[in-house]
Design a protein around this motif. Structure first.
Motif, PDB file in Angstrom:
ATOM      1  N   ASN A 144      -9.118   4.091   9.332  1.00 37.77           N
ATOM      2  CA  ASN A 144      -7.725   4.019   8.901  1.00 37.77           C
ATOM      3  C   ASN A 144      -6.757   4.675   9.875  1.00 37.77           C
ATOM      4  OD1 ASN A 144      -8.217   2.581   6.533  1.00 37.77           O
ATOM      5  ND2 ASN A 144      -8.584   4.438   5.331  1.00 37.77           N
TER       6      ASN A 144
ATOM      7  N   SER B 132       5.021  -3.857   0.050  1.00 37.69           N
ATOM      8  CA  SER B 132       4.643  -3.810  -1.360  1.00 37.69           C
ATOM      9  C   SER B 132       4.799  -5.185  -1.979  1.00 37.69           C
ATOM     10  CB  SER B 132       5.521  -2.808  -2.122  1.00 37.69           C
ATOM     11  OG  SER B 132       5.231  -2.858  -3.500  1.00 37.69           O
TER      12      SER B 132
ATOM     13  N   MET C 270     -11.842  -1.521  12.335  1.00 41.86           N
ATOM     14  CA  MET C 270     -11.998  -1.627  10.889  1.00 41.86           C
ATOM     15  C   MET C 270     -13.278  -2.371  10.522  1.00 41.86           C
ATOM     16  SD  MET C 270      -9.320  -0.035   9.804  1.00 41.86           S
ATOM     17  CE  MET C 270      -9.202  -0.495   8.071  1.00 41.86           C
ATOM     18  N   ASP C 271     -13.891  -1.944   9.431  1.00 43.06           N
ATOM     19  CA  ASP C 271     -15.053  -2.623   8.835  1.00 43.06           C
ATOM     20  C   ASP C 271     -16.245  -2.703   9.780  1.00 43.06           C
ATOM     21  OD1 ASP C 271     -13.635  -3.209   6.437  1.00 43.06           O
ATOM     22  OD2 ASP C 271     -12.637  -4.858   7.479  1.00 43.06           O
TER      23      ASP C 271
ATOM     24  N   GLU D 299       1.556   1.643   3.998  1.00 46.91           N
ATOM     25  CA  GLU D 299       2.017   3.001   4.279  1.00 46.91           C
ATOM     26  C   GLU D 299       2.588   3.112   5.689  1.00 46.91           C
ATOM     27  OE1 GLU D 299      -1.013   5.839   3.497  1.00 46.91           O
ATOM     28  OE2 GLU D 299      -1.078   5.438   1.340  1.00 46.91           O
TER      29      GLU D 299
ATOM     30  N   THR E 189       1.575  -8.297   9.903  1.00 46.97           N
ATOM     31  CA  THR E 189       1.481  -7.210   8.943  1.00 46.97           C
ATOM     32  C   THR E 189       2.069  -7.640   7.609  1.00 46.97           C
ATOM     33  OG1 THR E 189       1.706  -5.614  10.721  1.00 46.97           O
ATOM     34  CG2 THR E 189       2.157  -4.828   8.493  1.00 46.97           C
TER      35      THR E 189
ATOM     36  N   HIS F 216      -3.789   2.960  11.697  1.00 51.54           N
ATOM     37  CA  HIS F 216      -2.435   2.844  11.147  1.00 51.54           C
ATOM     38  C   HIS F 216      -1.570   4.072  11.438  1.00 51.54           C
ATOM     39  CE1 HIS F 216      -3.870  -0.710   9.140  1.00 51.54           C
ATOM     40  NE2 HIS F 216      -4.737  -0.033   8.410  1.00 51.54           N
TER      41      HIS F 216
ATOM     42  N   PRO G 267      -5.409  -3.843  14.109  1.00 51.53           N
ATOM     43  CA  PRO G 267      -6.231  -3.251  13.048  1.00 51.53           C
ATOM     44  C   PRO G 267      -7.699  -3.660  13.125  1.00 51.53           C
ATOM     45  CG  PRO G 267      -4.168  -4.049  12.147  1.00 51.53           C
ATOM     46  CD  PRO G 267      -4.213  -4.523  13.578  1.00 51.53           C
TER      47      PRO G 267
ATOM     48  N   THR H  65      -2.517   5.339   5.846  1.00 52.35           N
ATOM     49  CA  THR H  65      -3.899   4.875   5.777  1.00 52.35           C
ATOM     50  C   THR H  65      -3.989   3.380   5.509  1.00 52.35           C
ATOM     51  OG1 THR H  65      -4.007   5.411   3.415  1.00 52.35           O
ATOM     52  CG2 THR H  65      -4.709   7.130   4.972  1.00 52.35           C
ATOM     53  N   SER H  66      -2.868   2.671   5.532  1.00 55.22           N
ATOM     54  CA  SER H  66      -2.868   1.231   5.279  1.00 55.22           C
ATOM     55  C   SER H  66      -1.664   0.606   5.964  1.00 55.22           C
ATOM     56  CB  SER H  66      -2.812   0.953   3.770  1.00 55.22           C
ATOM     57  OG  SER H  66      -1.556   1.344   3.252  1.00 55.22           O
ATOM     58  N   HIS H  67      -1.652  -0.728   5.993  1.00 55.81           N
ATOM     59  CA  HIS H  67      -0.500  -1.460   6.517  1.00 55.81           C
ATOM     60  C   HIS H  67       0.779  -1.045   5.794  1.00 55.81           C
ATOM     61  CE1 HIS H  67      -2.955  -4.997   8.290  1.00 55.81           C
ATOM     62  NE2 HIS H  67      -2.352  -4.364   9.273  1.00 55.81           N
TER      63      HIS H  67
END
Length: 356
Positions: free
Chosen positions: A232, A111, A195-196, A139, A107, A235, A191, A135-137
């Protein structure tokens, strides 16, 4: 009631004698008997032994009657054919065991911005996540740190970033030897699972692969992953644990798992195929949250992960995957005699999954 530690698992463990009644459980007896027969027929074939035991332990370690019956009928459908049983075992190895064997990356940090957010900004950020869900790694990392008091859920070491944010006075007040480490947001289901995907493109390889994974997880794991962790939602905090980097790596390599203590809420035995991995780690952990709106890891997800770990090590599949992946790193050129066919197939599948 006194706490009882789980018995350490035995690696490459031979299947137990048939535990099912031929009179009262004829289908289960038949399926397991076929696993025992394949194990006996493969006495001098390490890979064949692994496949026979993998199917047998899928039955023995199933998460309930429905899961066990599902595997049972798939085995019976092979009609005792060694080739078909091997194909079935490979299906589970590649779509269930490899799913949880997440050793292809970690992960990212929460930031990459050069300046650290202020306390007020963090408070607002945490509140917005609690309302809508990560909604993301990044967060997920922040929200899990808040839920877990900025500590690893296993070792209880504090996150570096949390300590850096303390005032000089608070840092000076920390006791000597205060444990602090780098931590990660560790996904139980990876993830890449959902995803995708491209469901509008008929026959797209990644969507087809994910569909097979979903089917196995739904039937064996009793988790409707396409609904609970779609896009998402992968997550969401129920799929996240805060861990130090070394614990995270053990978890992703199936060398660390958690077995629920039924007598105490949100409490788990910390388990591993090798106790040396857990030196200095508490044998039992209780997960807590600083905020009821920040969910704890889902016990169903952890239970499935634990079953996969046990199956992988007792069948010998874990060592097989370790050896295979080490060879993959060394291999530079495909063999001319065709012996690299399975290797090439697996690599193409992993590329399609990783790069849709």
């Amino acid at each position: 009631m006194a706490h009882v530690q789980p018995i350490p698992i035995q690696r490459k463990r031979p299947l137990d004698p048939n535990p099912y009644s031929q009179l009262r459980q004829p289908r289960l007896y038949l399926a397991y008997a076929q696993c025992l027969q394949q194990e006996q027929n493969s006495a001098h074939n390490a890979e064949g032994l692994m496949y026979a035991r993998l199917l047998g332990y899928l039955m023995l370690e199933s998460l309930g009657d429905e899961s066990r019956d599902y595997v049972c009928e798939e085995i019976i459908g092979c009609n005792g054919s060694a080739d078909l049983m091997t194909r079935l075992a490979k299906l589970y190895r590649e779509h269930l065991l490899r799913l949880f064997r997440q050793n292809k990356g970690r992960t990212p940090a929460p930031s990459e911005h050069p300046s650290r957010p202020s306390f007020e900004e963090k408070s607002f950020f945490y509140s917005s996540i609690a309302e809508s869900g990560p909604t993301s790694h990044a967060e997920a990392k922040y929200a899990a740190l808040k839920r877990d008091s900025h500590r690893c859920m296993v070792t209880h070491a504090s996150d570096y970033g949390y300590v850096d944010d303390l005032t000089p006075e608070a840092q000076a007040a920390l006791p000597p030897g205060f444990p602090m480490r780098k931590t990660n947001a560790c996904h139980i289901f990876p993830p890449s699972t959902n995803m995708d995907l491209r469901p509008d493109e008929e026959g797209h390889p990644k969507t087809h692969y994910a569909g097979t994974v979903w089917g196995i997880i739904n039937c064996f794991g009793r988790v409707h992953i396409e609904d609970e962790l779609n896009g998402n939602q992968i997550h969401r905090l129920s799929n996240i644990l805060t861990m130090t980097t070394d614990m995270h790596e053990l978890f992703d390599d199936l060398r660390l798992w958690f077995e629920e203590v039924l007598t105490t809420p949100d409490t788990y035995n910390v388990c591993s195929p090798n106790t040396l991995y857990l030196v200095g780690v508490p044998p039992v952990v209780t997960f807590t949250t600083t905020d009821p709106s920040l969910a704890l890891p889902d016990k169903r997800y952890l239970k499935l992960h634990a079953a996969v770990c046990r199956i992988a090590w007792m069948s010998g599949a874990a060592e097989y995957l370790d050896t295979y992946d080490r060879e993959q790193e060394r291999r530079k050129v495909l063999a001319r005699d065709g012996s690299s066919a399975e290797y090439l197939t697996t690599q193409l599948r992993s590329v399609l999954v990783a790069y849709p």
